[in-house]
Enzyme design. Structure first.
Site, PDB file in Angstrom:
ATOM      1  N   GLU A  90      74.063   7.864  99.832  1.00 45.69           N
ATOM      2  CA  GLU A  90      74.212   8.652  98.604  1.00 45.69           C
ATOM      3  C   GLU A  90      74.746   7.752  97.481  1.00 45.69           C
ATOM      4  O   GLU A  90      74.190   7.701  96.396  1.00 45.69           O
ATOM      5  CB  GLU A  90      75.189   9.800  98.873  1.00 45.69           C
ATOM      6  CG  GLU A  90      75.445  10.699  97.677  1.00 45.69           C
ATOM      7  CD  GLU A  90      76.597  11.665  97.910  1.00 45.69           C
ATOM      8  OE1 GLU A  90      77.388  11.446  98.872  1.00 45.69           O
ATOM      9  OE2 GLU A  90      76.717  12.633  97.140  1.00 45.69           O
ATOM     10  N   HIS A  91      75.857   7.054  97.762  1.00 38.56           N
ATOM     11  CA  HIS A  91      76.446   6.119  96.797  1.00 38.56           C
ATOM     12  C   HIS A  91      76.399   4.712  97.376  1.00 38.56           C
ATOM     13  O   HIS A  91      76.743   4.519  98.545  1.00 38.56           O
ATOM     14  CB  HIS A  91      77.922   6.440  96.542  1.00 38.56           C
ATOM     15  CG  HIS A  91      78.184   7.833  96.083  1.00 38.56           C
ATOM     16  ND1 HIS A  91      78.621   8.823  96.940  1.00 38.56           N
ATOM     17  CD2 HIS A  91      78.081   8.415  94.864  1.00 38.56           C
ATOM     18  CE1 HIS A  91      78.783   9.946  96.261  1.00 38.56           C
ATOM     19  NE2 HIS A  91      78.459   9.733  94.997  1.00 38.56           N
TER      20      HIS A  91
END
Lengths: 429, 429
Positions: B322-323
């Site tokens: 996601e990050h």
């Protein structure tokens, strides 16, 4: 077709009801087949291909010989036509590429997005009476432009274990990376789970019957993205006194011939045109090869008289059609009022079948009212847009204190610390 | 955290496994509650709010008084911080607006796309220990820029029947059109089906626990679009010998404090940095208010040593975080190699919490490997892109014969006729 004269607004929901889709619950069947594919791989695929398609295959992959034979069988005229369509679809979808545009939101804080292709995609092309090679163009071309590494095409074989040559010709023309003779639930299962011979993909595209639709829902549940929720094809046409009834009737029939459950709707402010279209419909449907299908679809369909063109657009937005033809004089002036539609065709000569094949727009579009919240397939459907940010020391000094305050207010002190520890090194120096 | 030294590629799938999500089957419960909402409307909402949130409400709507009181309670410092974040989020999301670009694909055939807002959207903000007003910004701001007419916010009340003042302040600041005190399955049910007091929406956005996630899946099944499939938060950081271990440890903890099921992964080509980060982690976690959560999350987490930075990126693409923080020297040179990630943070000072709050990028991002096929929330998530085409008489003469040939090859004669009948009138004259 039933005619509705100045229907009250509280009947619009009823008038926008789509024909009942076959609601048989296929979830158990899909679960069972997926489980078997998970356990037995190709063996399960062979079993279900024999069971459903009545072919005893030894391998799913289409070989180079089959492709070369196909290329020699397709007529030069049809190849030219496909070439023209390909060029237009390429031109329109290439124009959808986005350039990276960095934005400095605060001094020293630069943010932007970059496109990356979805690496592996599956393209499902239904079998049945007609070879839908146009869908190969509509899904394969943007996938190639996006830069998808693997484009895996699945389509059911006929009883001789063959795939229609035009599908094979089109697939090789646009650079599909592998072609498999497999259809139905088992094809979607293979693309979702992967087997010895068919690779797992990240996203599955393409139309299909209720089995394919149910299998794509399961694929989505298991984490494989899909293009759009499925539904039967639809067309809404708005006509006025300047419309040519024969053109309109031909457009309505072009959509009605898709399937018994297709829905066509005619909306107008002029009763005389509605009547003229009805007469033209009766004349034209007689000679249609798919007359029985078209007549069945017309049974579900509606002719609606409304008080003016603004109300016609209002109804259309309420209905949210997959295809909308504004077959009226000066159709441009109504564009701004359109809020819900998949693809819009303007004026006398923009027939819906142009968009199905060759104008350049995509024909994979939201049905069943989904045009209220979904876009049709475009280059966007084949990429992810990744956000990037680069914050300098000065940048963090500008926005850092705000982050600290907000993180503290959300009681996420770890989030705050990540800023504080950096700011501290700056004040220390 | 477990350390993996030069793990073999065939272990990458195992290393990319996310912590088990609570797989309790909530479908029956969701079906039951949705059915009751369908039948009894607000009465069902009141019942479940009493049952799950232990509050006996008489009305869900937040009134003007409550909003005004909230505005007076929030500190000026926090208001300024929210103002800065709002300005940056607006700037970045405004830059995502697309200009209509007509393309003449063939002579006389013009195609283009136009954005239209999704008319009504729902924004779900979870309750719990912390008021997630930052998510109000992240979803409400692009919705306003897109031009959504109705933005309906639902968030569960506390035991006194109140909503956190910062959430109310933020909601009124950005122009949310209605705010309701309701959470959980019943909130998503109300937004999906509509009741006397809560309007049915076209698309539902926002994070939530397993109940909200299950309810959003049901919403999607019933035809209401959703933003993204949900999953616990994730962060992957790539570090090299130039990275500052204390910064990295703080970043890892900022993600680990989200929940027991958060996952943080550290990947590096330098063993010494991995060890230094471990020491810094042990020091920093001690003083974290959400220490227990962070420690639980760290149990699921991994430190991975790989042979070089290219392999680190390769692993990251495989994991699809996601990050992703590239906390390395000259991080720019690796950008082109990133293929799967939700949001990327470059260099020493781009901490992940900047993107959570104030840099301008959106924090609603694909988790659980979905970054392989999904983009994070952006302005695109709040609009439909409608295709338009306008074909002149000459245009149809150019592409018409190709459409006729292709339609005939697909055995769709109705599609062919729609062109032929128009071309015929031209040759007649």
């Amino acid at each position: 077709m039933k005619t509705f004269i100045y229907p009250d607004k509280n009947t619009w929901a009823f008038l926008s009801t789509r024909p009942n889709q076959n609601q048989e619950n296929l979830e158990n069947k899909v679960t069972e087949i997926f489980k078997e594919i998970q356990q037995k791989g190709d063996a399960a695929l062979l079993k279900y291909t024999l069971l459903f398609d009545h072919v005893n295959l030894t391998t799913f992959a289409v070989n180079q010989n089959e492709i070369e034979n196909s290329c020699s069988v397709v007529s030069e005229n049809l190849k030219d036509a496909i070439g023209l369509a390909k060029a237009n679809i390429e031109k329109f979808h290439r124009s959808q590429r986005q350039i990276k545009e960095p934005v400095e939101t605060s001094k020293g804080v630069v943010c932007w997005r970059e496109d990356r292709p979805i690496e592996t995609i599956g393209v499902y092309i239904p079998g049945g009476t007609a070879p839908l090679f146009s869908t190969v163009l509509m899904l394969g071309i943007p996938a190639r432009i996006a830069g998808c590494k693997e484009i895996v095409l699945c389509t059911p074989p006929n009883k001789n274990g063959e795939i229609d040559p035009v599908i094979l010709y089109t697939a090789q023309l646009i650079g599909i990376t592998s072609i498999h003779k497999i259809g139905g639930i088992q094809a979607i299962g293979a693309l979702t789970l992967g087997t010895e011979s068919i690779q797992k993909v990240d996203k599955i595209f393409g139309p299909g019957n209720q089995y394919v639709t149910a299998a794509k829902q399961m694929a989505q549940k298991l984490g494989t993205a899909i293009d759009l929720p499925a539904g039967p094809s639809e067309l809404l046409i708005i006509v006025d006194e300047f419309s040519v009834p024969e053109f309109i009737a031909a457009d309505l029939l072009s959509q009605a011939e898709h399937g018994d459950d297709s829905q066509v709707v005619l909306v107008s402010d002029t009763e005389a045109v509605i009547k003229a279209v009805q007469i033209a419909l009766e004349n034209q449907v007689k000679n249609l090869p798919r007359k029985q299908i078209a007549l069945a679809a017309l049974k579900n369909s509606k002719l609606i008289l409304l008080k003016d063109l603004d109300t016609c657009i209002e109804f259309s937005n309420f209905y949210a059609p997959e295809h909308l033809i504004l077959a009226i004089e000066n159709s441009d002036r109504l564009i701004a009022k359109i809020s819900n539609a998949g693809s819009v065709f303007l004026g006398k000569y923009s027939c819906e079948s142009a968009g199905d094949y060759a104008s350049g727009t995509n024909h994979t579009l939201p049905t069943n009212g989904y045009a209220k919240s979904y876009s049709g397939v475009s280059l966007d459907s084949f990429v992810k847009k990744i956000t990037f940010q680069e914050i300098t020391k000065e940048g963090l000094q500008v926005i850092g204190p705000a982050i600290e305050l907000m993180a503290e207010a959300e009681k996420l002190i770890g989030h705050k610390n990540a800023v504080s520890i950096r700011l501290k090194t700056m004040s220390d120096v």
